[in-house]
Design a protein around this motif. Structure first.
Motif, mmCIF file in Angstrom:
data_model
loop_
_atom_site.group_PDB
_atom_site.id
_atom_site.type_symbol
_atom_site.label_atom_id
_atom_site.label_comp_id
_atom_site.label_asym_id
_atom_site.label_seq_id
_atom_site.Cartn_x
_atom_site.Cartn_y
_atom_site.Cartn_z
ATOM 1 N N ARG A 63 16.282 -12.003 33.368
ATOM 2 C CA ARG A 63 16.018 -10.861 32.482
ATOM 3 C C ARG A 63 16.444 -11.186 31.055
ATOM 4 N NH1 ARG A 63 20.316 -6.664 33.153
ATOM 5 N NH2 ARG A 63 21.355 -8.275 31.931
ATOM 6 N N ASP A 64 17.643 -11.738 30.916
ATOM 7 C CA ASP A 64 18.168 -12.031 29.584
ATOM 8 C C ASP A 64 17.285 -13.042 28.845
ATOM 9 O OD1 ASP A 64 20.114 -10.283 30.398
ATOM 10 O OD2 ASP A 64 21.720 -11.777 30.526
ATOM 11 N N ARG A 65 16.788 -14.058 29.555
ATOM 12 C CA ARG A 65 15.862 -15.026 28.950
ATOM 13 C C ARG A 65 14.547 -14.355 28.563
ATOM 14 N NH1 ARG A 65 17.780 -18.440 32.998
ATOM 15 N NH2 ARG A 65 15.985 -17.941 34.300
ATOM 16 N N PHE A 66 14.033 -13.506 29.439
ATOM 17 C CA PHE A 66 12.760 -12.814 29.205
ATOM 18 C C PHE A 66 12.827 -11.967 27.933
ATOM 19 C CE2 PHE A 66 9.848 -9.218 29.875
ATOM 20 C CZ PHE A 66 8.678 -9.879 30.178
ATOM 21 N N ILE A 67 13.937 -11.271 27.747
ATOM 22 C CA ILE A 67 14.109 -10.425 26.566
ATOM 23 C C ILE A 67 14.430 -11.265 25.330
ATOM 24 C CG2 ILE A 67 15.547 -8.620 25.526
ATOM 25 C CD1 ILE A 67 15.977 -7.548 28.399
ATOM 26 N N GLY A 119 19.847 11.385 26.167
ATOM 27 C CA GLY A 119 19.867 11.342 24.717
ATOM 28 C C GLY A 119 19.654 9.976 24.095
ATOM 29 N N HIS A 120 19.250 9.005 24.891
ATOM 30 C CA HIS A 120 18.909 7.688 24.355
ATOM 31 C C HIS A 120 17.755 7.111 25.163
ATOM 32 C CE1 HIS A 120 20.673 5.222 27.597
ATOM 33 N NE2 HIS A 120 21.601 6.164 27.650
ATOM 34 N N PRO A 121 16.999 6.217 24.546
ATOM 35 C CA PRO A 121 15.812 5.681 25.225
ATOM 36 C C PRO A 121 16.138 4.577 26.218
ATOM 37 C CG PRO A 121 16.058 4.693 23.068
ATOM 38 C CD PRO A 121 17.158 5.718 23.179
ATOM 39 N N VAL A 122 15.166 4.266 27.040
ATOM 40 C CA VAL A 122 15.152 3.032 27.835
ATOM 41 C C VAL A 122 13.830 2.341 27.525
ATOM 42 C CG1 VAL A 122 16.738 3.679 29.685
ATOM 43 C CG2 VAL A 122 14.332 4.245 29.904
ATOM 44 N N TYR A 123 13.902 1.016 27.390
ATOM 45 C CA TYR A 123 12.729 0.247 27.001
ATOM 46 C C TYR A 123 12.283 -0.758 28.058
ATOM 47 C CZ TYR A 123 13.814 2.112 22.405
ATOM 48 O OH TYR A 123 14.072 2.947 21.348
ATOM 49 N N LEU A 124 13.114 -0.960 29.078
ATOM 50 C CA LEU A 124 12.786 -1.955 30.106
ATOM 51 C C LEU A 124 13.411 -1.519 31.421
ATOM 52 C CD1 LEU A 124 11.582 -4.977 30.374
ATOM 53 C CD2 LEU A 124 13.986 -5.627 30.450
ATOM 54 N N VAL A 125 12.671 -1.729 32.502
ATOM 55 C CA VAL A 125 13.168 -1.454 33.851
ATOM 56 C C VAL A 125 13.258 -2.779 34.591
ATOM 57 C CG1 VAL A 125 12.863 -0.099 35.954
ATOM 58 C CG2 VAL A 125 11.910 0.733 33.799
ATOM 59 N N GLU A 126 14.320 -2.945 35.355
ATOM 60 C CA GLU A 126 14.487 -4.143 36.177
ATOM 61 C C GLU A 126 14.634 -3.727 37.631
ATOM 62 O OE1 GLU A 126 18.162 -5.814 34.715
ATOM 63 O OE2 GLU A 126 19.369 -4.589 36.079
ATOM 64 N N PRO A 176 5.709 -1.475 24.032
ATOM 65 C CA PRO A 176 5.101 -2.764 23.680
ATOM 66 C C PRO A 176 6.022 -3.647 22.840
ATOM 67 C CG PRO A 176 3.910 -0.935 22.646
ATOM 68 C CD PRO A 176 4.949 -0.339 23.530
ATOM 69 N N ASP A 177 6.909 -3.043 22.058
ATOM 70 C CA ASP A 177 7.828 -3.808 21.214
ATOM 71 C C ASP A 177 9.240 -3.843 21.798
ATOM 72 O OD1 ASP A 177 8.343 -1.125 20.828
ATOM 73 O OD2 ASP A 177 8.597 -1.299 18.658
ATOM 74 N N PHE A 178 9.330 -3.837 23.140
ATOM 75 C CA PHE A 178 10.638 -3.768 23.810
ATOM 76 C C PHE A 178 11.567 -4.889 23.376
ATOM 77 C CE2 PHE A 178 8.282 -6.617 26.461
ATOM 78 C CZ PHE A 178 9.213 -7.515 26.969
ATOM 79 N N ARG A 179 11.060 -6.100 23.174
ATOM 80 C CA ARG A 179 11.921 -7.227 22.779
ATOM 81 C C ARG A 179 12.604 -6.947 21.442
ATOM 82 N NH1 ARG A 179 7.867 -10.449 25.380
ATOM 83 N NH2 ARG A 179 8.793 -11.601 27.114
ATOM 84 N N GLU A 180 11.829 -6.468 20.490
ATOM 85 C CA GLU A 180 12.407 -6.171 19.183
ATOM 86 C C GLU A 180 13.442 -5.048 19.294
ATOM 87 O OE1 GLU A 180 9.016 -6.324 19.737
ATOM 88 O OE2 GLU A 180 8.755 -8.314 18.856
ATOM 89 N N ARG A 181 13.115 -4.018 20.046
ATOM 90 C CA ARG A 181 14.040 -2.890 20.200
ATOM 91 C C ARG A 181 15.328 -3.304 20.909
ATOM 92 N NH1 ARG A 181 11.535 2.400 19.776
ATOM 93 N NH2 ARG A 181 9.353 2.162 19.204
ATOM 94 N N LEU A 182 15.210 -4.200 21.894
ATOM 95 C CA LEU A 182 16.380 -4.598 22.676
ATOM 96 C C LEU A 182 17.168 -5.740 22.026
ATOM 97 C CD1 LEU A 182 14.874 -4.410 26.256
ATOM 98 C CD2 LEU A 182 16.558 -2.871 25.245
ATOM 99 N N SER A 183 16.646 -6.342 21.006
ATOM 100 C CA SER A 183 17.354 -7.452 20.358
ATOM 101 C C SER A 183 17.885 -7.114 18.978
ATOM 102 C CB SER A 183 16.423 -8.665 20.240
ATOM 103 O OG SER A 183 16.073 -9.123 21.523
ATOM 104 N N HIS A 184 17.365 -6.049 18.383
ATOM 105 C CA HIS A 184 17.794 -5.668 17.039
ATOM 106 C C HIS A 184 19.230 -5.172 17.101
ATOM 107 C CE1 HIS A 184 17.800 -3.421 13.223
ATOM 108 N NE2 HIS A 184 16.937 -4.353 12.863
ATOM 109 N N LEU A 185 20.101 -5.685 16.272
ATOM 110 C CA LEU A 185 21.524 -5.354 16.331
ATOM 111 C C LEU A 185 21.911 -4.118 15.541
ATOM 112 C CD1 LEU A 185 23.105 -8.902 16.336
ATOM 113 C CD2 LEU A 185 22.691 -7.355 18.249
ATOM 114 N N ASP A 186 20.995 -3.537 14.802
ATOM 115 C CA ASP A 186 21.298 -2.305 14.072
ATOM 116 C C ASP A 186 20.472 -1.173 14.674
ATOM 117 O OD1 ASP A 186 21.231 -4.215 11.088
ATOM 118 O OD2 ASP A 186 22.983 -3.550 12.193
#
Length: 187
Positions: A63-67, A119-126, A176-186
């Motif tokens: 999962r971590d590699r995929f993201i 109160g917060h989103p989820v962008y990926l299911v495992e 569709p932009d889950f990688r960007e959302r899950l990797s952005h640090l701000d």
């Protein structure tokens, strides 16, 4: 098919828990922390299936590699993912393609149901599919992606002495932009 989002205080949640405890090979102790429980039934009100989503695994190399996660990004955004911890078609139910239909339907709901409750989103299911028991066909049919396999360890294996079945790691992006959302640090 109707799919009901359950709250822990509902009588149907006790039924849901009993189904998992008695019929799922991993049992059910009740989730801890953020989770969503769904009970599927047919048009006559007969129960068909249980789906439970909760906390994602702390570390899952495929999962971590995929993201594209490093340790910092994972620590910052793990709560923006969820794990399909239990999926049970009740043993007396025989409906072709029901499993993939339910997975696809619930995946479409998660993006709205999770933030409404927490109160917060989820962008990926495992999810983790035990290769010795299942083929993962329903996940593939519902367009989940097999990202790799586990190493045969568990979260209780701090000393690297336990051996558990190797599992396939399936992922389903909810944006569709889950990688960007899950990797952005701000956030």
């Amino acid at each position: 098919v109707s799919i009901e989002l359950l709250a822990a205080r509902q009588p149907a949640y006790r039924t849901f828990s009993a189904y998992l405890a008695h019929h799922h090979y991993l049992g059910h102790r009740g989730p801890v922390g953020e989770h969503l429980a769904y009970l599927a039934s047919d048009r006559h009100g007969r129960d068909l299936a249980c789906l439970l989503f909760g906390a994602s695994a702390w570390k899952a190399a495929p999962r971590d590699r995929f993201i594209g996660w490093n340790d910092t990004a994972r620590a910052s955004h793990l709560n923006w993912t969820t794990n399909n911890t239990r999926f049970l078609i009740l043993p007396w139910v025989r409906v072709p393609h029901l499993a993939s239909h339910l997975l696809a339907h619930v995946a479409r709901r998660l993006s709205a149901d999770w933030p409404a409750k927490y109160g917060h989103p989820v962008y990926l299911v495992e999810t983790f599919v035990d290769r010795s028991r299942f083929k993962g066909a329903c996940y593939r049919a519902a367009n989940w992606i097999c990202a790799g396999q586990t190493q045969g360890r568990s979260r209780q294996d701090r000393d690297r002495t336990l051996s558990v079945p190797i599992k396939d790691v399936y992922l389903y992006p909810l944006a569709p932009d889950f990688r960007e959302r899950l990797s952005h640090l701000d956030p």
